[in-house]
Design a protein around this motif. Structure first.
Motif, PDB file in Angstrom:
ATOM      1  N   VAL A  38       0.753  -1.143  -0.110  1.00  0.00           N
ATOM      2  CA  VAL A  38       0.098  -0.138  -0.128  1.00  0.00           C
ATOM      3  C   VAL A  38       0.953   1.168   0.165  1.00  0.00           C
ATOM      4  CG1 VAL A  38      -1.778   1.126   1.402  1.00  0.00           C
ATOM      5  CG2 VAL A  38      -1.914  -1.114   1.165  1.00  0.00           C
ATOM      6  N   VAL A  39       2.001   1.076   0.756  1.00  0.00           N
ATOM      7  CA  VAL A  39       2.764   2.474   1.000  1.00  0.00           C
ATOM      8  C   VAL A  39       3.520   2.777  -0.477  1.00  0.00           C
ATOM      9  CG1 VAL A  39       4.728   3.336   1.997  1.00  0.00           C
ATOM     10  CG2 VAL A  39       3.155   2.282   3.454  1.00  0.00           C
ATOM     11  N   SER A  40       3.860   1.738  -1.064  1.00  0.00           N
ATOM     12  CA  SER A  40       4.707   1.791  -2.357  1.00  0.00           C
ATOM     13  C   SER A  40       3.634   2.290  -3.330  1.00  0.00           C
ATOM     14  CB  SER A  40       5.253   0.529  -2.758  1.00  0.00           C
ATOM     15  OG  SER A  40       6.076  -0.104  -1.852  1.00  0.00           O
ATOM     16  N   SER A  41       2.395   1.876  -3.308  1.00  0.00           N
ATOM     17  CA  SER A  41       1.392   2.191  -4.274  1.00  0.00           C
ATOM     18  C   SER A  41       1.203   3.944  -4.230  1.00  0.00           C
ATOM     19  CB  SER A  41      -0.047   1.649  -4.352  1.00  0.00           C
ATOM     20  OG  SER A  41       0.192   0.002  -4.688  1.00  0.00           O
ATOM     21  N   ALA A  42       0.921   4.127  -2.915  1.00  0.00           N
ATOM     22  CA  ALA A  42       0.888   5.610  -2.550  1.00  0.00           C
ATOM     23  C   ALA A  42       1.954   6.437  -3.173  1.00  0.00           C
ATOM     24  CB  ALA A  42       0.405   5.751  -1.203  1.00  0.00           C
ATOM     25  N   LEU A  43       3.120   5.867  -2.966  1.00  0.00           N
ATOM     26  CA  LEU A  43       4.234   6.845  -3.563  1.00  0.00           C
ATOM     27  C   LEU A  43       4.302   6.741  -4.947  1.00  0.00           C
ATOM     28  CD1 LEU A  43       6.758   5.257  -0.805  1.00  0.00           C
ATOM     29  CD2 LEU A  43       6.216   7.853  -1.265  1.00  0.00           C
ATOM     30  N   GLY A  44       3.894   5.685  -5.588  1.00  0.00           N
ATOM     31  CA  GLY A  44       3.675   5.645  -7.018  1.00  0.00           C
ATOM     32  C   GLY A  44       2.723   6.745  -7.460  1.00  0.00           C
TER      33      GLY A  44
END
Length: 349
Positions: free
Chosen positions: A211-217
């Motif tokens: 989820v964190v990686s997706s939000a940063l993307g």
């Protein structure tokens, strides 16, 4: 109704179709239809609360037109599944058949905007104004009750995080909803509003992973400020994703609802098995997120309550920052049920 990934730019077309049909537009928060300058006269946003009531059968449709993926709301999915005599028309993109409950009786493979425009041109005949008015009135009463409860809740109520983000974020900002309870809180507590906010999530088979990686993307796209609403277990599962923020110079506000475990399972049958529930389902992590933030070069603020959130969001600080509010998981289970019950009571009064 408009499910996830159905609105966005087509929002105006779908809203115009609902107006032409004289139909309520049940708008999932991930549809892009709840907020923005388009006509929201028929947009409903509190249905998750009052469709839980057995009396919701009086609102049963004879035809359901759904754009996009299945809705977030379990109550709405169950309501639709009970409408066995209705025609269920699914409009979805080529190669996609998002119908987990196998309700579809007619399928329209098309772009949502083009389909809505074409259907709008074909609409004719009389409309059932009384049925639409009943939907709108019950929805409005439920929304008022939810808003009143959210503001008056004595303890840090997790649903208020959504209301505070909606109020404090500027037009054009994005709320990235984590899975489990955050996206469901967005479904319950994001109200229809003229201020345009993008609401997105990374749902499907991924669960709480990445989820964190997706939000940063999403932040890397540079479309405006991004606030990630996430639980402590989801953040723990993708702590390493924070590295990308520092590595690529990305800006992201992580609004962390830390209730020491997973709340979603309290609403499922395994909650009855108290002797194993806390260790195997709630799974509290006991992570020091201030220390984790330092390890990844992120800022960290621990707030006493949600009233301080707007002040932190107003600070023009760059990079990744974690804004943590600690809540009582069991008390919040009670408060969610109280909020839904009060909204349903108001809707059916």
């Amino acid at each position: 109704m408009a499910g996830p990934e159905s609105g966005g730019l087509p929002a105006g077309a779908i809203a115009e179709l609902a107006e032409a049909l004289g139909a309520p537009l049940l708008a999932d928060p991930l549809s892009g239809l709840r907020t923005g300058p388009h006509d929201r006269t028929n947009v409903l946003d509190a249905y998750d609360a009052y469709l839980r009531d057995p009396r919701a059968g009086s609102l049963a449709p004879d035809c359901v037109l759904r754009f996009g993926a299945a809705p977030t709301s379990k109550a709405l999915n169950q309501f639709l599944a009970r409408a066995t005599d209705a025609a269920h028309v699914l409009c979805d993109l080529p190669g996609s058949n998002r119908d987990p409950d196998a309700l579809t009786t007619h399928r329209l493979t098309a772009d949502a905007r083009l389909a809505a425009l074409a259907l709008r041109e074909a609409v004719s005949g009389e409309r059932d104004g009384a049925w639409l008015d009943e939907w709108r009135e019950r929805d409005a009463r439920a929304r008022r009750a939810l808003g009143e409860y959210t503001l008056a809740a004595p303890d840090p109520f997790e649903g208020r995080a959504v209301a505070e983000l909606q109020r404090a974020l500027p037009a054009g900002a994005t709320i990235f909803a984590g899975n489990s309870m955050p996206v469901r809180d967005v479904d319950s507590f994001l109200a229809s509003d003229e201020k345009p906010l993008s609401v997105v999530s990374n749902r499907g088979a991924n669960g709480i992973d990445g989820v964190v990686s997706s939000a940063l993307g999403h932040a890397a796209a540079g479309l405006g400020p991004v606030a990630l609403l996430i639980g402590d277990l989801s953040l723990y599962h993708d702590l390493n994703g924070l590295w990308a923020g520092r590595r690529h110079g990305l800006d992201l506000t992580v609004v962390l609802v830390n209730n020491a475990g997973s709340a979603i399972f309290h609403y499922l049958p395994q909650a009855a098995h108290e002797h194993v529930f806390e260790e195997w389902f709630a799974t509290p992590s006991d992570i020091d997120f201030a220390a984790a933030a330092r390890a990844y070069g992120a800022g960290h603020w621990l707030l006493d309550d949600w009233n301080e959130l707007s002040e932190v969001l107003a600070r023009a600080e760059q990079g990744v920052r974690i804004v943590e509010v600690r809540t009582d998981r069991m008390r919040n289970i009670e408060m969610h049920r109280e909020a839904w019950a009060k909204a349903s009571e108001a809707a059916w009064a």
